[in-house]
Motif scaffolding. Structure first.
Motif, mmCIF file in Angstrom:
data_model
loop_
_atom_site.group_PDB
_atom_site.id
_atom_site.type_symbol
_atom_site.label_atom_id
_atom_site.label_comp_id
_atom_site.label_asym_id
_atom_site.label_seq_id
_atom_site.Cartn_x
_atom_site.Cartn_y
_atom_site.Cartn_z
ATOM 1 N N GLU A 8 0.820 -1.212 0.000
ATOM 2 C CA GLU A 8 0.000 0.000 0.000
ATOM 3 C C GLU A 8 0.855 1.265 0.000
ATOM 4 O O GLU A 8 0.526 2.234 -0.675
ATOM 5 C CB GLU A 8 -0.955 0.002 1.200
ATOM 6 N N GLN A 11 2.211 1.656 -3.443
ATOM 7 C CA GLN A 11 1.109 2.050 -4.325
ATOM 8 C C GLN A 11 0.780 3.530 -4.164
ATOM 9 O O GLN A 11 0.529 4.227 -5.146
ATOM 10 C CB GLN A 11 -0.136 1.202 -4.053
ATOM 11 N N ARG A 12 0.801 4.017 -2.926
ATOM 12 C CA ARG A 12 0.552 5.448 -2.700
ATOM 13 C C ARG A 12 1.634 6.296 -3.370
ATOM 14 O O ARG A 12 1.327 7.339 -3.949
ATOM 15 C CB ARG A 12 0.481 5.749 -1.197
ATOM 16 N N GLN A 14 3.425 5.397 -6.046
ATOM 17 C CA GLN A 14 3.190 5.304 -7.488
ATOM 18 C C GLN A 14 2.008 6.175 -7.908
ATOM 19 O O GLN A 14 2.070 6.844 -8.941
ATOM 20 C CB GLN A 14 2.957 3.849 -7.897
ATOM 21 N N ASP A 15 0.965 6.178 -7.124
ATOM 22 C CA ASP A 15 -0.194 7.035 -7.416
ATOM 23 C C ASP A 15 0.224 8.502 -7.424
ATOM 24 O O ASP A 15 -0.164 9.261 -8.313
ATOM 25 C CB ASP A 15 -1.314 6.814 -6.401
ATOM 26 N N THR A 49 9.611 -2.656 -6.445
ATOM 27 C CA THR A 49 9.570 -2.413 -7.888
ATOM 28 C C THR A 49 10.854 -2.806 -8.604
ATOM 29 O O THR A 49 10.856 -2.930 -9.826
ATOM 30 C CB THR A 49 9.293 -0.931 -8.192
#
Length: 72
Positions: A8, A11-12, A14-15, A49
């Protein structure tokens, strides 16, 4: 730290990158998005990643530029 927490956090980041791709992005901003220190956020990002955050940003920007060139 649980695996889902790491996922998460990355992901934050990357967002955040995708939302601000055409702006300067700092590690401080990414670490705030992740909720971890700059060092820890960078380590988690690379771990998940396979790229450092700024390598990832560069590759996304280059891909976006290539698509624009291809479409014009």
């Amino acid at each position: 730290m649980e695996a889902w927490e790491i996922i998460e956090a990355v992901q934050r980041m990357q967002d955040y990158i995708h939302q601000h791709l055409n702006e300067p992005i700092t590690m401080h901003q990414l670490s705030k998005a992740a909720g971890y220190s700059q060092w820890h956020a960078a380590r988690l990002f690379r771990e998940l990643t396979g790229k450092a955050p700024f390598e990832y940003i560069r590759s996304v920007r280059l891909s976006q530029a290539a698509l624009k060139l291809q479409n014009t």
